[in-house]
Design a protein around this motif. Sequence first.
Motif, mmCIF file in Angstrom:
data_model
loop_
_atom_site.group_PDB
_atom_site.id
_atom_site.type_symbol
_atom_site.label_atom_id
_atom_site.label_comp_id
_atom_site.label_asym_id
_atom_site.label_seq_id
_atom_site.Cartn_x
_atom_site.Cartn_y
_atom_site.Cartn_z
ATOM 1 N N TYR A 50 0.833 -1.215 0.000
ATOM 2 C CA TYR A 50 0.000 0.000 0.000
ATOM 3 C C TYR A 50 0.858 1.251 0.000
ATOM 4 N N ASN A 51 0.223 2.351 -0.352
ATOM 5 C CA ASN A 51 0.804 3.679 -0.166
ATOM 6 C C ASN A 51 0.047 4.345 0.969
ATOM 7 N N GLU A 52 0.792 5.045 1.792
ATOM 8 C CA GLU A 52 0.180 5.660 2.969
ATOM 9 C C GLU A 52 0.517 7.148 3.015
ATOM 10 N N THR A 53 -0.457 7.944 3.392
ATOM 11 C CA THR A 53 -0.211 9.361 3.672
ATOM 12 C C THR A 53 -0.713 9.651 5.082
ATOM 13 N N VAL A 54 0.144 10.260 5.863
ATOM 14 C CA VAL A 54 -0.251 10.613 7.227
ATOM 15 C C VAL A 54 -0.293 12.137 7.309
ATOM 16 N N ILE A 55 -1.422 12.647 7.799
ATOM 17 C CA ILE A 55 -1.597 14.099 7.875
ATOM 18 C C ILE A 55 -1.668 14.493 9.350
ATOM 19 N N TYR A 56 -0.766 15.347 9.759
ATOM 20 C CA TYR A 56 -0.769 15.847 11.141
ATOM 21 C C TYR A 56 -1.486 17.189 11.157
ATOM 22 N N LEU A 57 -2.563 17.256 11.937
ATOM 23 C CA LEU A 57 -3.379 18.468 11.974
ATOM 24 C C LEU A 57 -3.328 19.095 13.363
ATOM 25 N N GLU A 58 -3.541 20.419 13.368
ATOM 26 C CA GLU A 58 -3.597 21.120 14.644
ATOM 27 C C GLU A 58 -4.662 22.210 14.533
ATOM 28 N N PHE A 68 -4.116 7.645 6.055
ATOM 29 C CA PHE A 68 -4.842 7.144 4.873
ATOM 30 C C PHE A 68 -3.995 6.102 4.148
ATOM 31 N N ARG A 69 -4.620 5.029 3.716
ATOM 32 C CA ARG A 69 -3.891 4.023 2.942
ATOM 33 C C ARG A 69 -4.663 3.671 1.682
ATOM 34 N N ALA A 70 -3.940 3.514 0.607
ATOM 35 C CA ALA A 70 -4.557 3.052 -0.647
ATOM 36 C C ALA A 70 -3.891 1.758 -1.076
ATOM 37 N N TYR A 71 -4.686 0.752 -1.279
ATOM 38 C CA TYR A 71 -4.250 -0.570 -1.726
ATOM 39 C C TYR A 71 -4.836 -0.806 -3.121
ATOM 40 N N ASP A 72 -4.348 -1.824 -3.820
ATOM 41 C CA ASP A 72 -4.960 -2.139 -5.120
ATOM 42 C C ASP A 72 -6.391 -2.633 -4.938
#
Length: 656
Positions: free
Chosen positions: A96-104, A117-121
């Motif tokens: 998978y590809n993963e994007t991690v978003i740190y919010l404040e 967030f993860r995206a798999y086939d």
Amino acid sequence: MSFWGGLFKKQKTDAIYEVKSPNGRINLSFVLEHGRIFYEVEKDGKMIVRRSRLGMELQDMHPLGEGLCVVRAYNRTTDQTWEAKWGEQRVIRDNYNETVIYLEEVVKPARLLTLRFRAYDDGIAFRYEIPAQPEMSQITILDELTEFSFDTNCRSWSIPAFQPDRYEYDYHEHRVRDLKESVHTPLTILTTAGHYVALHEAALYNYGSMTVKLNKRGSLCSDITPLSDGARAHVSLPFSTPWRMMIIENDALDLTTSRLMLNLNEAPREDFDWVEPIKFLGIWWAMYVGEWTWAPGDRHGATTEHAKQYIDYCRDLGIKGLLIEGWNDGWEGDWLQNGVNNKFMVSTPDFNIQEITDYGRENGVELIGHHETVGFVDNYESQLEDSYKYLNKYGVRYIKSGYAGSRMVINGKREFHHSQLGVLHYQRALELAAKYHIMLDVHEPIKSTGIERTWPNLMTREGARGQEYEGGALVPSHACFLPYTRLLAGGMDYTSGIFDVCNYTKRMATTITRQIAYYVTIYSSMQMAADRPQFYKDNYPDLFNFIRNVPLSWEKSVPLFGEIGKSFVVARQAWKKKDWYVGGVTNEEGRRVELYLDFLEEGVNYKAKLYRDAEDAHYRENQLAYVIEDKILRKGDRLEVYMAPGGGFALEILHP
Ligand code: NOJ
Ligand code: CA
């Protein structure tokens, strides 16, 4: 806040981050719009989920999900394979590809929130992570506001939530716009663009289970199972929600081979080498057909004498386990009402556990213990560890547990089985079982979210309408819905193999052949041969051969044919072997299917045995008409097989 920090945050209250599946076809976008958080999902440029809100309502605080800015984001790719302990597929790729978003939050108290967030086939997943932070150490989540904004015209298949019989309902089709009352996940959806989606959750720990329904904005939305105090969960930080996941495929059959849910769970922390799938008989169906009783008395099932007879049957039939229900103190009278007093270390006077387990050992048969809690969790937990120790003493390694009853009783209050407190109880029982090397088959369970990857001693569950509902409440289409709905969440103890299909009290809505097809179409690492054993040994030893031979774990699974609620045909290769087994089921309609045997090895003549319905078989009028045929099969062969109304078939294909 520094000048630069302030400036940075102001710039980032509007942003879009995309994460694509490794093959580039699925696109999951995180959208920050005026400080509010959303996501969208597309496959091949077609919308799956349009812009959907994220967020949470917390007690005594502002909702989480507004006034946010992005502090940091990073991407990561994972591509690894792992081997299961048992299951429908031995070697599993996790890519998978993963994007991690740190919010404040832009304004004080500037709370922190992370979204992963993860995206798999084969789909997408995301979860909320709330880090430890000075202003918050414990929080009460009043609501989770995760939307799943499918086009409301989509078709969907599900069971209703918050009902007295938990998950034990028929599957029904609804347009998404009609989901005004909550339904359980997996919720299977056919999008208007033609994609099949299974909306579910993975790694459910310490939180209410997710059901979904339309919200006031007309979007499908999470409806987390509440506690009796109205909250959805009380947690301390840091805390992560379970994964919200969607399997996304072009064909309904492909949903069944996705391992996304397992991939979202962690590898086990110990080796669990003591875990072992098993088949078992039971002092069980005799109670359902009214020959014996759970409660003590003239027709008590769980006696030492019956146990020894059944152990003899197990030995003769080549079955290693024997479940005995009604063995303990607590079944007298109306057991559903009286279960508050169940004792798990006191057997009835006519049941000698020492003698039975000794006799079992001499004959190579082990006892499957039974704990019917009737949902009285307080009573059960007060005995839990001691009851495991008690069974350990007699060498018992397996327990079937049960939580009949419309609610659990926890801390003196009535709670939903699938509430946070229910989830925590099932987990405590499971972890303690692991400590005592005990494997579990949980009835009236919490739904599976793949935690059996981390806790492989969780062998199987019920968690759907099973064969106990035969004799009126089961329809042939039911087992044709399960593969595309409930079974996407893992194995099920369907209590297959009832050969006395015409029984006056409990007449099955199946042909007899279909009873063996279930061992392939409904995966379970603990499989019961649920009927009384004389039907196996004396009446149908030829059909029983299939039950004896069929593996409990698979190298891989290849769905061949099927449609939601109508039919399902799957080929499965035996774990670490070259033999194949194929099972098929159909609904009320008879069906002739053509199987392409492309999965076999080139140039090999396989010895096969086909167990099928006779041409005139029928689940109502002619249940016992079956045919067994020997065949030689090769790769590329086409095999035509007939399934009668309410019928099915089983095929064993042995490598020479
Ligand atoms: C419900 C379970 O599903 C069934 O298998 C069991 O026999 C009864 N509870 C009694 O424990
Ligand atoms: Ca049940």
